[in-house]
Design an enzyme around this catalytic site. Structure first.
Site, PDB file in Angstrom:
ATOM      1  N   ASP A  67       0.819  -1.220   0.000  1.00  0.00           N
ATOM      2  CA  ASP A  67       0.000   0.000   0.000  1.00  0.00           C
ATOM      3  C   ASP A  67       0.851   1.266   0.000  1.00  0.00           C
ATOM      4  OD1 ASP A  67       0.937  -0.449   2.579  1.00  0.00           O
ATOM      5  OD2 ASP A  67      -1.018  -0.852   3.431  1.00  0.00           O
ATOM      6  N   ASP A 136      -7.493  -2.531  13.622  1.00  0.00           N
ATOM      7  CA  ASP A 136      -8.865  -2.917  13.272  1.00  0.00           C
ATOM      8  C   ASP A 136      -8.915  -4.214  12.464  1.00  0.00           C
ATOM      9  OD1 ASP A 136      -7.859  -2.088  10.834  1.00  0.00           O
ATOM     10  OD2 ASP A 136      -9.408  -0.588  10.438  1.00  0.00           O
ATOM     11  N   HIS A 138      -7.035  -4.896   9.753  1.00  0.00           N
ATOM     12  CA  HIS A 138      -6.760  -4.778   8.315  1.00  0.00           C
ATOM     13  C   HIS A 138      -5.440  -5.425   7.921  1.00  0.00           C
ATOM     14  CE1 HIS A 138      -4.901  -0.479   9.013  1.00  0.00           C
ATOM     15  NE2 HIS A 138      -3.929  -1.358   8.961  1.00  0.00           N
ATOM     16  N   GLU A 143      -9.663  -1.909   4.982  1.00  0.00           N
ATOM     17  CA  GLU A 143     -10.417  -1.550   6.181  1.00  0.00           C
ATOM     18  C   GLU A 143     -11.711  -2.360   6.250  1.00  0.00           C
ATOM     19  OE1 GLU A 143      -8.642  -0.085   8.123  1.00  0.00           O
ATOM     20  OE2 GLU A 143      -8.123   1.989   7.669  1.00  0.00           O
TER      21      GLU A 143
HETATM   22  C1  GLP Z   1      -0.325   0.067   8.424  1.00  0.00           C
HETATM   23  C2  GLP Z   1      -0.078  -0.749   7.168  1.00  0.00           C
HETATM   24  C3  GLP Z   1      -0.342  -2.219   7.421  1.00  0.00           C
HETATM   25  C4  GLP Z   1       0.343  -2.661   8.694  1.00  0.00           C
HETATM   26  C5  GLP Z   1      -0.195  -1.875   9.853  1.00  0.00           C
HETATM   27  C6  GLP Z   1       0.345  -2.334  11.194  1.00  0.00           C
HETATM   28  O1  GLP Z   1      -1.652   0.353   8.627  1.00  0.00           O
HETATM   29  N1  GLP Z   1      -0.879  -0.314   6.087  1.00  0.00           N
HETATM   30  O2  GLP Z   1       0.122  -2.960   6.304  1.00  0.00           O
HETATM   31  O3  GLP Z   1       0.130  -4.030   8.894  1.00  0.00           O
HETATM   32  O4  GLP Z   1       0.180  -0.543   9.604  1.00  0.00           O
HETATM   33  O5  GLP Z   1       1.363  -1.499  11.626  1.00  0.00           O
HETATM   34  P1  GLP Z   1       2.184  -1.658  12.951  1.00  0.00           P
HETATM   35  O6  GLP Z   1       3.169  -2.736  12.706  1.00  0.00           O
HETATM   36  O7  GLP Z   1       2.834  -0.321  13.117  1.00  0.00           O
HETATM   37  O8  GLP Z   1       1.235  -1.998  14.043  1.00  0.00           O
END
Ligand code: GLP
Length: 263
Positions: A67, A136, A138, A143
């Site tokens: 993303d 959440d 994802h 989402e």
């Molecule tokens: C973002 C990314 C996700 C990732 C998530 C978790 O939202 N788009 O791909 O899995 O962060 O991040 P963290 O590892 O900081 O909890």
């Protein structure tokens, strides 16, 4: 799904990096799907270390990120292109022309999303897709209510995601409200998926995603459909899993994990 519990976050990241390194050694032209977020930073540290100390070779590897935010130029510190350069690409021998992220600056977003899918396909599809999980539930930026068959597209971010990820911006107001993400269906097309989840804050959502019903409310639950999904977690994230005893037994007994035990 196969789920492995490691004693702490560092060991979980090390195992995740070791699995990627093994795949890369077996197939130097590996098509690697990459993720961002705090959890992945130690995976990338380990890959950089293996490149430096063990000569892990990325020269033929191609990468596709899950993303990217819409409207952030690649040199913006909040962009995922910046994150990837900073944490991984600048420190390994990858050809940056072989590193792909969705184009958050594209004028025509739908056609750039289509191009992204076509480019993945032209490379033979993603061999291993690395994934984290959002608060959440994802994966990527899929989402709640993301269709389980969704493809790469632009999405609105959930307010809870804005709150969590906004802290990564110097000025949280600068965080874009929209992003481009591979779809759930795109992610499920990867030949293997590798989900890394660490920390107590993720224990509740992890249990729902892997042991609860498959639902578009928690896009990570779609990984239950994936025929080759490995989930690596630490003790803190595993705390709410009902099947812990079985998962531990599998790690101790399955030949697949023999080379990783006690490391
Ligand atoms: C973002 C990314 C996700 C990732 C998530 C978790 O939202 N788009 O791909 O899995 O962060 O991040 P963290 O590892 O900081 O909890």
């Amino acid at each position: 799904m196969k789920l492995v519990i490691q004693p702490d976050a560092e060991r979980a990241a090390r195992l995740t990096a070791a699995l990627i390194a093994k795949a890369l050694r077996e197939k130097p032209q590996l098509v690697l799907g990459l993720a961002t977020g705090r959890t992945m930073e130690s995976v990338y540290k380990n890959l950089v270390r293996m490149h430096r100390e063990e000569g892990l070779d990325f020269s033929l590897c191609r990468t596709f990120n899950l993303d990217e935010y819409i409207g952030l130029p690649p040199d913006h510190p909040g962009s995922y292109r910046y994150y990837m350069n900073h944490h991984l690409f600048n420190h390994i021998n990858i050809d940056k022309r072989n590193t792909f992220l969705p184009d958050g600056m594209a004028e025509d977003i739908p056609s750039s999303c289509l191009c992204y899918e076509e480019r993945m396909e032209a490379c033979g599809g993603v061999d291993i897709q690395l994934l984290g999980i959002g608060a959440d539930g994802h994966i990527g930026f899929n989402e709640p209510l993301s269709a389980l068959g969704s493809r790469t597209r632009d999405v609105s971010l959930d307010p809870s995601t804005l709150a969590v990820n906004g802290t990564l911006f110097k000025n949280p107001e600068e965080m874009p409200r929209r992003a481009i993400t591979m779809g759930v269906g795109t992610i499920l097309d990867a030949k293997e998926t590798l989900l890394l989840v660490t920390g107590a804050a993720k224990a509740g959502i992890l249990a729902k995603a892997v042991e609860g019903p498959v639902t578009s409310m928690i896009s990570a639950s779609a990984l239950q459909f994936h025929p080759h999904c490995r989930t690596i977690v630490d003790e803190e994230a595993a705390a709410k899993l009902e099947g812990q005893a079985y998962y531990r037994w599998m790690f101790e007994n399955e030949p697949e994990w023999a080379e990783y035990r006690g490391k």
